[in-house]
Design a protein around this motif. Structure first.
Motif, PDB file in Angstrom:
ATOM      1  N   ARG A  42       0.841  -1.206   0.000  1.00  0.00           N
ATOM      2  CA  ARG A  42       0.000   0.000   0.000  1.00  0.00           C
ATOM      3  C   ARG A  42       0.878   1.258   0.000  1.00  0.00           C
ATOM      4  N   LEU A  43       1.893   1.228   0.854  1.00  0.00           N
ATOM      5  CA  LEU A  43       2.800   2.365   0.948  1.00  0.00           C
ATOM      6  C   LEU A  43       3.355   2.745  -0.431  1.00  0.00           C
ATOM      7  N   LEU A  44       3.893   1.750  -1.090  1.00  0.00           N
ATOM      8  CA  LEU A  44       4.536   2.013  -2.380  1.00  0.00           C
ATOM      9  C   LEU A  44       3.534   2.447  -3.419  1.00  0.00           C
ATOM     10  N   THR A  45       2.382   1.785  -3.425  1.00  0.00           N
ATOM     11  CA  THR A  45       1.357   2.166  -4.392  1.00  0.00           C
ATOM     12  C   THR A  45       1.005   3.631  -4.221  1.00  0.00           C
ATOM     13  N   GLY A  46       0.756   4.017  -2.977  1.00  0.00           N
ATOM     14  CA  GLY A  46       0.409   5.410  -2.709  1.00  0.00           C
ATOM     15  C   GLY A  46       1.492   6.345  -3.206  1.00  0.00           C
ATOM     16  N   ALA A  47       2.743   6.032  -2.816  1.00  0.00           N
ATOM     17  CA  ALA A  47       3.849   6.925  -3.163  1.00  0.00           C
ATOM     18  C   ALA A  47       3.998   7.054  -4.675  1.00  0.00           C
ATOM     19  N   VAL A  48       3.964   5.929  -5.358  1.00  0.00           N
ATOM     20  CA  VAL A  48       4.170   5.964  -6.807  1.00  0.00           C
ATOM     21  C   VAL A  48       3.024   6.708  -7.487  1.00  0.00           C
ATOM     22  N   LEU A  49       1.804   6.487  -7.029  1.00  0.00           N
ATOM     23  CA  LEU A  49       0.673   7.174  -7.657  1.00  0.00           C
ATOM     24  C   LEU A  49       0.739   8.681  -7.401  1.00  0.00           C
ATOM     25  N   ILE A  50       1.127   9.054  -6.186  1.00  0.00           N
ATOM     26  CA  ILE A  50       1.242  10.489  -5.890  1.00  0.00           C
ATOM     27  C   ILE A  50       2.309  11.126  -6.786  1.00  0.00           C
ATOM     28  N   ALA A  51       3.469  10.448  -6.848  1.00  0.00           N
ATOM     29  CA  ALA A  51       4.547  10.981  -7.677  1.00  0.00           C
ATOM     30  C   ALA A  51       4.096  11.106  -9.124  1.00  0.00           C
ATOM     31  N   ALA A  52       3.398  10.053  -9.614  1.00  0.00           N
ATOM     32  CA  ALA A  52       2.960  10.069 -11.008  1.00  0.00           C
ATOM     33  C   ALA A  52       1.988  11.221 -11.245  1.00  0.00           C
ATOM     34  N   MET A  53       1.082  11.406 -10.290  1.00  0.00           N
ATOM     35  CA  MET A  53       0.100  12.463 -10.492  1.00  0.00           C
ATOM     36  C   MET A  53       0.773  13.836 -10.526  1.00  0.00           C
ATOM     37  N   ALA A  54       1.717  14.062  -9.618  1.00  0.00           N
ATOM     38  CA  ALA A  54       2.419  15.349  -9.603  1.00  0.00           C
ATOM     39  C   ALA A  54       3.152  15.562 -10.921  1.00  0.00           C
ATOM     40  N   MET A  55       3.793  14.497 -11.406  1.00  0.00           N
ATOM     41  CA  MET A  55       4.557  14.656 -12.647  1.00  0.00           C
ATOM     42  C   MET A  55       3.649  14.904 -13.835  1.00  0.00           C
ATOM     43  N   ILE A  56       2.503  14.228 -13.839  1.00  0.00           N
ATOM     44  CA  ILE A  56       1.579  14.417 -14.964  1.00  0.00           C
ATOM     45  C   ILE A  56       1.050  15.856 -14.967  1.00  0.00           C
ATOM     46  N   VAL A  57       0.658  16.327 -13.783  1.00  0.00           N
ATOM     47  CA  VAL A  57       0.146  17.697 -13.700  1.00  0.00           C
ATOM     48  C   VAL A  57       1.222  18.691 -14.148  1.00  0.00           C
ATOM     49  N   ASP A  58       2.440  18.473 -13.648  1.00  0.00           N
ATOM     50  CA  ASP A  58       3.562  19.339 -14.025  1.00  0.00           C
ATOM     51  C   ASP A  58       3.750  19.326 -15.536  1.00  0.00           C
ATOM     52  N   PHE A  59       3.727  18.127 -16.099  1.00  0.00           N
ATOM     53  CA  PHE A  59       3.944  17.978 -17.536  1.00  0.00           C
ATOM     54  C   PHE A  59       2.850  18.689 -18.337  1.00  0.00           C
ATOM     55  N   LEU A  60       1.594  18.468 -17.913  1.00  0.00           N
ATOM     56  CA  LEU A  60       0.489  19.060 -18.675  1.00  0.00           C
ATOM     57  C   LEU A  60       0.544  20.589 -18.638  1.00  0.00           C
ATOM     58  N   ILE A  61       0.781  21.132 -17.453  1.00  0.00           N
ATOM     59  CA  ILE A  61       0.827  22.605 -17.384  1.00  0.00           C
ATOM     60  C   ILE A  61       2.024  23.127 -18.167  1.00  0.00           C
ATOM     61  N   ASN A  62       3.107  22.373 -18.121  1.00  0.00           N
ATOM     62  CA  ASN A  62       4.272  22.752 -18.916  1.00  0.00           C
ATOM     63  C   ASN A  62       3.926  22.834 -20.404  1.00  0.00           C
ATOM     64  N   ARG A  63       3.136  21.862 -20.861  1.00  0.00           N
ATOM     65  CA  ARG A  63       2.740  21.867 -22.262  1.00  0.00           C
ATOM     66  C   ARG A  63       1.923  23.106 -22.585  1.00  0.00           C
ATOM     67  N   VAL A  64       0.970  23.405 -21.716  1.00  0.00           N
ATOM     68  CA  VAL A  64       0.141  24.595 -21.918  1.00  0.00           C
ATOM     69  C   VAL A  64       1.026  25.836 -21.961  1.00  0.00           C
TER      70      VAL A  64
END
Ligand SMILES: Nc1ncnc2c1ncn2[C@@H]1O[C@H](COP(=O)(O)OP(=O)(O)OP(=O)(O)O)[C@@H](O)[C@H]1O
Ligand SMILES: [Mg+2]
Lengths: 330, 225, 229
Positions: free
Chosen positions: C195-217
């Protein structure tokens, strides 16, 4: 000026990576020790590149450069550079060091003792007529002309036999420039250097240089000679155009009244006439040091055709418009 | 266990009874910050040197720095736990990785802001590459670099509190304690001390910067005549 | 290494873990939703005053102050503080307390970057705009904002990523989101590694995706800059 070459360039070329045409093309040039050589030419013709190759800020792609008798690749670049003063176009003083430390930068690299550095700085301040009060300021607290002088002082600090100057006076107004010119000539008279100066200002080249090299687009030499030779006999249309319209007047600037008074061709002055007889009080006066160009101007301004030549308040002769015209005759 | 009379938002007596604990937490918090920022500076300086020497590496280095910066600290702590366990090392790795983006960006910008005429003059005088970097470029880049260190330090001080969740924490331990007991006093205490420490360290570094770069303060004075 | 990856994959690839109100899908959605709402509110609060103050050249000290405090504010303390306050005021736990904390954390980067970006518009540009007859609002919208656009968007991106990251801590104050896996995992004595790892990886992925998308904009909206060179 019969001494050996201080710097010689032999078929030197520079092609910058990514460019097809050379910036400097098979340049061959010899600069005798103790002379001032001016490099002039249109923008982009390779003047700066030539200077930078002499102190190895840029490596030639072909050809050989000899500095003070040695192939200049035989020394380590930083050691070579410590023996060559370089006044760069944008001055480039260290903003984080006081004027004093800027001037002693090379001396610190050469590991001089503090006492010796102190003494040298005093000499330099004196030599360049800098106000000692400026020594503890930062460069941003100096005027452009003052910064300029500090830049020259820094280059002269270690008493290098060679000085390279890239458009050193382009940023100062004409009055200060003239002052700095006579300063440089005075310095040169006291401590003889081999100087290469790059300039866009043809008058500057004529005033300062023993030899002038006119470079053309593509980094080739168009003509080389003394200012007098260039002005009297421009080799090509390009040089003629570059030297400008007032070649005659500029040549007059190269000689003084004293020179033609002493010259044997002064036959038109009747030997039996005493100066007093020929010099009514209303004539303008010039001295033996006055350049001919200025003397001509003085005569024309006075509305006459001649002027009195004085030395120590004594009238020693006179000079006419004809004398001056004759000076330009081959 | 203490009780909170009257459910006050801040129970001052609880605080004044704990000077020793506060002092210990301060030291702990500072220690973690200093270690993270120092290690961050060393690594960033090395990366900056590489990026300046081999220009093509700047892109990849920046990219990795940004990536590490974007990963939320909590997630990074947790991802590291299987490798480095719960504790100081895990916390440090995460904190350091956070500083790199900030520090490298400022170091590179600082060095690049040095006027070409100045570096060229230094080379022409006979400075060698490393000597020039040390004696000319570094001092001139100092204001920008120290600005980066200030941002990094302040950011790290805030992040250290989160490490309470993995058994470290400095002031974060107060916050965690308050959270577990639903008791506001330690939370306020931990948060306030963390802010004070951040502002204090920031001010200190600002003074260091002023003292280290006197030439940036003296401007052209009116000249006589 | 392999064991860790297997744990992670084991948890993520189990369909049951995705379903239900405590499933990955629901928590990810909740995580995104609260981040979105908080970012919008933070922007609404921070952007207009920053724009106006910077245009008028007022309150430079305030802007520096907000920048400094914003950076010094520990997100953990802000979230934690929500708990006792919200309880003592009788609001309970969950969405709104967390959201308030996130808004507080999201305001400073947006305010600071908008202020600095607009305030740094070259005076000559402003003069020229006035000179051709633009009104004050026109100068703001047609000159200052476009000029400051990339700085403003950077502030927005920093805010959004910070909010996504900190939303994880909402789990501490009773908001079900991706952070819940981490908090639950840490709380168990066995440290439920999957559970720990799943949470961490999903949080990291979400932050990176948001960062990436706004960067594109960002790249899209400020494309004219790259063409300047
Ligand atoms: N680092 C470089 N890389 C590529 N090309 C260069 C570089 N430096 C100079 N050049 C080119 O070499 C040529 C000569 O440049 P150089 O700087 O020597 O001219 P210059 O005679 O000093 O001109 P100016 O009077 O304008 O200073 C120019 O065409 C310039 O574009
Ligand atoms: Mg040049």
């Amino acid at each position: 000026m019969t001494s050996a070459a201080a710097i010689s360039l032999d078929e030197v070329s520079k092609v910058f990576p990514g460019s097809v045409s050379p910036a400097v093309n098979r340049l061959t040039l010899t600069i005798p020790q103790g002379q001032i050589l001016a490099l002039v030419g249109p923008s982009g013709c390779g003047k700066t590149t030539t200077l930078r190759m002499i102190n190895r800020l840029e490596e030639p792609t072909a050809g050989q450069i000899t500095v003070l008798g040695h192939d200049h690749r035989s020394a380590k670049p930083h050691e070579l550079r410590r023996n060559i003063g370089y006044v760069i176009q944008q001055i480039g003083l260290f903003p984080h060091h006081s004027v004093r430390r800027n001037m002693s930068a090379v001396l610190e690299l050469l590991k001089w003792s503090p006492d010796r550095i102190e003494q040298r700085i005093n000499e330099l301040t004196d030599l360049l007529g800098l106000d000692p009060a400026l020594l503890d300021r930062y460069p941003s607290e100096l005027s452009g002309g003052q910064q300029q002088r500090v830049g020259v002082a820094r280059a002269l600090a270690a008493d290098p036999p060679i000085l390279l100057m890239d458009e050193p006076y382009s940023a100062v107004d004409p009055v200060i420039r003239k002052h700095l010119h006579s300063e440089l000539l005075q310095v040169q008279a006291r401590v003889t250097k081999t100087i290469v100066i790059v300039t866009h200002d043809i008058d500057e080249a004529i005033t300062l240089a023993d030899q002038v090299v006119v470079m053309a687009e593509g980094g080739t030499i168009e003509q080389q000679g003394t200012p007098e030779e260039l002005l009297a006999h421009p080799a090509t249309e390009f040089v003629r155009e570059f030297l400008g319209r007032e070649r005659g007047l500029r040549r007059l600037g190269l000689r003084t009244v004293g020179q033609i008074l002493r010259s044997p061709s002064r036959s038109s002055v009747p030997a039996d006439l005493e100066p007093e007889d020929l010099a009514p009080e209303d004539l303008a006066r010039v001295t033996a040091d006055t350049p001919l160009r200025e003397a001509l101007d003085t005569i024309l301004t006075s509305g006459q055709t001649r002027a009195v030549v004085c030395a120590d308040g004594q009238k020693i002769g006179f000079i006419t418009i004809e004398h001056i015209a004759e000076a330009l005759r081959p | 266990m203490t009780t909170n009379p009257g459910d006050a938002f801040i129970w001052w007596e609880w605080i004044t009874r704990r000077p020793g604990e506060i002092w210990e937490r301060t030291i702990e918090h500072l220690q973690m910050t200093v270690v993270a920022v120092t290690v961050g500076c060393v690594i960033s300086a090395a990366l900056t040197l590489i990026a300046l020497r081999y220009r093509w590496t700047l892109g990849p280095i920046t990219w990795i720095g940004n990536l590490l910066y974007t990963i939320p600290s909590l997630a990074l702590f947790v991802i590291l736990i299987p490798y480095t366990g719960l504790g100081f090392l895990t916390a440090q790795i995460a904190l350091v990785s956070y500083t790199i983006q900030i520090l490298v960006r400022n170091m590179v910008a600082g060095i690049n802001s040095v006027p070409a005429s100045v570096t060229e003059a230094a080379t022409a005088i006979g400075y060698r590459r490393l000597h020039r970097l040390w004696a000319v470029e570094l001092p001139l880049a100092a204001p920008t670099i120290i600005a980066g260190i200030r941002i990094a330090a302040v950011t790290v001080i805030g992040l250290v509190t989160i490490t309470a969740l993995i058994g470290n924490g400095g002031y974060g331990a107060f916050i965690n304690d308050g959270l577990n007991r639903r008791f506001s006093t330690p939370i306020v205490l931990g948060g306030a001390l963390s802010i004070l420490l951040a502002l204090g360290v920031d001010a200190l570094l600002m003074l260091v910067q002023r003292a280290a770069t006197p030439w940036t303060r003296r401007r052209l004075r009116p000249r006589s005549s | 290494m392999n064991a860790i990856f297997n744990d992670l994959w084991g948890f993520i690839s189990t369909a049951d873990n995705w379903r239900g109100s405590n499933g990955i899908a629901a928590r990810a959605q909740a995580h995104l939703w609260i981040s979105f709402v908080a970012t919008v509110i933070a922007t609404a609060i921070a952007f207009p005053p920053a724009l106006i103050l910077a245009h008028l050249g007022k309150a430079p000290v305030l802007s520096v102050g907000i920048a400094n405090i914003g950076r010094a504010l520990p997100s953990f303390a802000v979230i934690a503080l929500v708990l006792p306050i919200s309880i003592s005021l009788g609001f309970g736990l969950g969405f709104w307390p967390t959201c308030v904390a996130l808004v507080a954390l999201g305001i400073p980067p947006i305010f600071t970057n908008t202020y600095t970006g607009v305030a740094n518009t070259p005076a000559a540009l402003r003069e020229a705009a006035r000179g051709i007859g633009m009104t004050s609002p026109q100068v703001v919208m047609k000159v200052e904002v476009p000029h400051a656009m990339n700085v403003i968007l950077t502030g927005f991106r920093i805010s959004a990523v910070q909010i996504v990251a900190t939303a994880s801590l909402g789990a501490l104050v009773g908001y079900q989101c991706l952070g819940s896996y981490v908090i639950e995992g840490l709380a168990q004595p066995t440290r439920a590694r999957d559970r720990l790892l799943t949470g961490a990886v999903l949080i990291a992925a979400m932050a990176m995706i948001v960062d990436f998308l706004i960067n594109r904009v960002e790249g899209h909206l400020t494309g004219w800059r790259s063409r300047l060179r």
